[in-house]
Design a protein around this motif. Structure first.
Motif, PDB file in Angstrom:
ATOM      1  N   SER A 119      44.618 -34.878 -18.223  1.00 44.09           N
ATOM      2  CA  SER A 119      43.273 -35.422 -18.109  1.00 44.09           C
ATOM      3  C   SER A 119      42.251 -34.296 -17.981  1.00 44.09           C
ATOM      4  O   SER A 119      42.549 -33.214 -17.488  1.00 44.09           O
ATOM      5  CB  SER A 119      43.185 -36.345 -16.908  1.00 44.09           C
ATOM      6  OG  SER A 119      43.429 -35.610 -15.736  1.00 44.09           O
ATOM      7  N   GLU A 120      41.051 -34.586 -18.447  1.00 45.60           N
ATOM      8  CA  GLU A 120      39.968 -33.605 -18.353  1.00 45.60           C
ATOM      9  C   GLU A 120      39.346 -33.641 -16.970  1.00 45.60           C
ATOM     10  O   GLU A 120      39.468 -34.615 -16.247  1.00 45.60           O
ATOM     11  CB  GLU A 120      38.897 -33.918 -19.392  1.00 45.60           C
ATOM     12  CG  GLU A 120      39.335 -33.678 -20.806  1.00 45.60           C
ATOM     13  CD  GLU A 120      38.174 -33.878 -21.767  1.00 45.60           C
ATOM     14  OE1 GLU A 120      37.016 -33.631 -21.378  1.00 45.60           O
ATOM     15  OE2 GLU A 120      38.439 -34.299 -22.894  1.00 45.60           O
ATOM     16  N   GLN A 121      38.664 -32.556 -16.637  1.00 37.96           N
ATOM     17  CA  GLN A 121      37.952 -32.524 -15.371  1.00 37.96           C
ATOM     18  C   GLN A 121      36.739 -33.443 -15.460  1.00 37.96           C
ATOM     19  O   GLN A 121      36.142 -33.587 -16.528  1.00 37.96           O
ATOM     20  CB  GLN A 121      37.488 -31.110 -15.050  1.00 37.96           C
ATOM     21  CG  GLN A 121      38.620 -30.172 -14.736  1.00 37.96           C
ATOM     22  CD  GLN A 121      38.094 -28.787 -14.355  1.00 37.96           C
ATOM     23  OE1 GLN A 121      36.935 -28.485 -14.561  1.00 37.96           O
ATOM     24  NE2 GLN A 121      38.962 -27.975 -13.811  1.00 37.96           N
ATOM     25  N   PRO A 122      36.349 -34.062 -14.350  1.00 33.35           N
ATOM     26  CA  PRO A 122      35.164 -34.928 -14.391  1.00 33.35           C
ATOM     27  C   PRO A 122      33.904 -34.116 -14.671  1.00 33.35           C
ATOM     28  O   PRO A 122      33.794 -32.956 -14.279  1.00 33.35           O
ATOM     29  CB  PRO A 122      35.127 -35.559 -13.001  1.00 33.35           C
ATOM     30  CG  PRO A 122      35.977 -34.685 -12.153  1.00 33.35           C
ATOM     31  CD  PRO A 122      36.968 -34.037 -13.045  1.00 33.35           C
ATOM     32  N   LYS A 123      32.959 -34.710 -15.386  1.00 36.60           N
ATOM     33  CA  LYS A 123      31.723 -34.019 -15.762  1.00 36.60           C
ATOM     34  C   LYS A 123      30.745 -33.914 -14.597  1.00 36.60           C
ATOM     35  O   LYS A 123      29.870 -33.075 -14.604  1.00 36.60           O
ATOM     36  CB  LYS A 123      31.048 -34.744 -16.921  1.00 36.60           C
ATOM     37  CG  LYS A 123      31.872 -34.743 -18.190  1.00 36.60           C
ATOM     38  CD  LYS A 123      31.991 -33.363 -18.756  1.00 36.60           C
ATOM     39  CE  LYS A 123      32.819 -33.378 -20.028  1.00 36.60           C
ATOM     40  NZ  LYS A 123      33.096 -32.078 -20.547  1.00 36.60           N
ATOM     41  N   SER A 124      30.837 -34.783 -13.606  1.00 35.39           N
ATOM     42  CA  SER A 124      29.901 -34.741 -12.485  1.00 35.39           C
ATOM     43  C   SER A 124      30.629 -34.323 -11.212  1.00 35.39           C
ATOM     44  O   SER A 124      31.811 -34.571 -11.042  1.00 35.39           O
ATOM     45  CB  SER A 124      29.248 -36.105 -12.282  1.00 35.39           C
ATOM     46  OG  SER A 124      30.230 -37.050 -11.942  1.00 35.39           O
ATOM     47  N   ARG A 125      29.900 -33.656 -10.339  1.00 35.69           N
ATOM     48  CA  ARG A 125      30.458 -33.218  -9.066  1.00 35.69           C
ATOM     49  C   ARG A 125      30.116 -34.246  -7.997  1.00 35.69           C
ATOM     50  O   ARG A 125      29.052 -34.855  -8.035  1.00 35.69           O
ATOM     51  CB  ARG A 125      29.846 -31.874  -8.655  1.00 35.69           C
ATOM     52  CG  ARG A 125      30.150 -30.720  -9.586  1.00 35.69           C
ATOM     53  CD  ARG A 125      31.565 -30.204  -9.425  1.00 35.69           C
ATOM     54  NE  ARG A 125      31.844 -29.814  -8.073  1.00 35.69           N
ATOM     55  CZ  ARG A 125      31.985 -28.561  -7.653  1.00 35.69           C
ATOM     56  NH1 ARG A 125      31.876 -27.579  -8.490  1.00 35.69           N
ATOM     57  NH2 ARG A 125      32.239 -28.315  -6.390  1.00 35.69           N
ATOM     58  N   PRO A 126      30.997 -34.445  -7.024  1.00 35.36           N
ATOM     59  CA  PRO A 126      30.664 -35.383  -5.943  1.00 35.36           C
ATOM     60  C   PRO A 126      29.534 -34.816  -5.078  1.00 35.36           C
ATOM     61  O   PRO A 126      29.381 -33.601  -4.955  1.00 35.36           O
ATOM     62  CB  PRO A 126      31.958 -35.490  -5.146  1.00 35.36           C
ATOM     63  CG  PRO A 126      32.706 -34.244  -5.469  1.00 35.36           C
ATOM     64  CD  PRO A 126      32.309 -33.857  -6.864  1.00 35.36           C
ATOM     65  N   LYS A 127      28.732 -35.691  -4.505  1.00 33.63           N
ATOM     66  CA  LYS A 127      27.635 -35.280  -3.627  1.00 33.63           C
ATOM     67  C   LYS A 127      28.223 -34.820  -2.296  1.00 33.63           C
ATOM     68  O   LYS A 127      29.013 -35.524  -1.673  1.00 33.63           O
ATOM     69  CB  LYS A 127      26.679 -36.461  -3.410  1.00 33.63           C
ATOM     70  CG  LYS A 127      25.458 -36.125  -2.619  1.00 33.63           C
ATOM     71  CD  LYS A 127      24.524 -35.228  -3.391  1.00 33.63           C
ATOM     72  CE  LYS A 127      23.255 -34.999  -2.575  1.00 33.63           C
ATOM     73  NZ  LYS A 127      22.497 -33.888  -3.040  1.00 33.63           N
ATOM     74  N   VAL A 128      27.873 -33.613  -1.882  1.00 31.29           N
ATOM     75  CA  VAL A 128      28.374 -33.023  -0.640  1.00 31.29           C
ATOM     76  C   VAL A 128      27.324 -33.221   0.445  1.00 31.29           C
ATOM     77  O   VAL A 128      26.144 -32.966   0.211  1.00 31.29           O
ATOM     78  CB  VAL A 128      28.665 -31.514  -0.832  1.00 31.29           C
ATOM     79  CG1 VAL A 128      29.120 -30.870   0.451  1.00 31.29           C
ATOM     80  CG2 VAL A 128      29.699 -31.312  -1.918  1.00 31.29           C
ATOM     81  N   PRO A 129      27.710 -33.684   1.637  1.00 29.70           N
ATOM     82  CA  PRO A 129      26.715 -33.856   2.698  1.00 29.70           C
ATOM     83  C   PRO A 129      26.173 -32.511   3.179  1.00 29.70           C
ATOM     84  O   PRO A 129      26.798 -31.469   2.999  1.00 29.70           O
ATOM     85  CB  PRO A 129      27.483 -34.571   3.810  1.00 29.70           C
ATOM     86  CG  PRO A 129      28.907 -34.289   3.538  1.00 29.70           C
ATOM     87  CD  PRO A 129      29.043 -34.091   2.057  1.00 29.70           C
ATOM     88  N   GLU A 130      25.001 -32.558   3.792  1.00 31.38           N
ATOM     89  CA  GLU A 130      24.360 -31.348   4.320  1.00 31.38           C
ATOM     90  C   GLU A 130      25.196 -30.778   5.454  1.00 31.38           C
ATOM     91  O   GLU A 130      25.630 -31.504   6.341  1.00 31.38           O
ATOM     92  CB  GLU A 130      22.967 -31.708   4.817  1.00 31.38           C
ATOM     93  CG  GLU A 130      22.164 -30.531   5.299  1.00 31.38           C
ATOM     94  CD  GLU A 130      20.762 -30.933   5.700  1.00 31.38           C
ATOM     95  OE1 GLU A 130      20.516 -31.025   6.913  1.00 31.38           O
ATOM     96  OE2 GLU A 130      19.935 -31.167   4.811  1.00 31.38           O
ATOM     97  N   GLY A 131      25.439 -29.473   5.417  1.00 33.41           N
ATOM     98  CA  GLY A 131      26.216 -28.810   6.457  1.00 33.41           C
ATOM     99  C   GLY A 131      25.288 -28.161   7.465  1.00 33.41           C
ATOM    100  O   GLY A 131      24.361 -27.456   7.095  1.00 33.41           O
ATOM    101  N   LYS A 132      25.510 -28.410   8.747  1.00 28.29           N
ATOM    102  CA  LYS A 132      24.665 -27.841   9.795  1.00 28.29           C
ATOM    103  C   LYS A 132      25.537 -27.142  10.823  1.00 28.29           C
ATOM    104  O   LYS A 132      26.535 -27.690  11.273  1.00 28.29           O
ATOM    105  CB  LYS A 132      23.861 -28.925  10.502  1.00 28.29           C
ATOM    106  CG  LYS A 132      22.619 -29.342   9.789  1.00 28.29           C
ATOM    107  CD  LYS A 132      21.779 -30.201  10.697  1.00 28.29           C
ATOM    108  CE  LYS A 132      20.364 -30.040  10.436  1.00 28.29           C
ATOM    109  NZ  LYS A 132      19.476 -29.286  11.054  1.00 28.29           N
ATOM    110  N   THR A 133      25.159 -25.919  11.152  1.00 21.91           N
ATOM    111  CA  THR A 133      25.756 -25.206  12.275  1.00 21.91           C
ATOM    112  C   THR A 133      24.606 -24.746  13.158  1.00 21.91           C
ATOM    113  O   THR A 133      23.451 -25.120  12.947  1.00 21.91           O
ATOM    114  CB  THR A 133      26.598 -24.000  11.812  1.00 21.91           C
ATOM    115  OG1 THR A 133      25.754 -23.085  11.131  1.00 21.91           O
ATOM    116  CG2 THR A 133      27.738 -24.435  10.905  1.00 21.91           C
TER     117      THR A 133
END
Length: 53
Positions: A2-16
């Motif tokens: 299978s091919e890689q998906p064309k869209s990336r999943p949305k990553v939540p904002e990272g806070k430290t």
């Protein structure tokens, strides 16, 4: 295979304690970047001229 998906999943904002990381929008080539925002580690004090002895 299978091919890689064309869209990336949305990553939540990272806070430290001092750093915030956000995901940017993909550009025309599909590259997804990340924006890093640093909080100030120290305070800048106003300089006052010392009194004359």
């Amino acid at each position: 295979m299978s091919e890689q998906p064309k869209s990336r999943p949305k990553v939540p904002e990272g806070k430290t304690r001092y750093v915030t990381t956000r995901q940017k929008e993909p550009n025309e080539k599909g590259f997804v970047g990340y924006e890093t925002i640093w909080e100030s580690l120290q305070k800048e004090a106003e300089y006052a001229t010392p009194k004359q002895p």
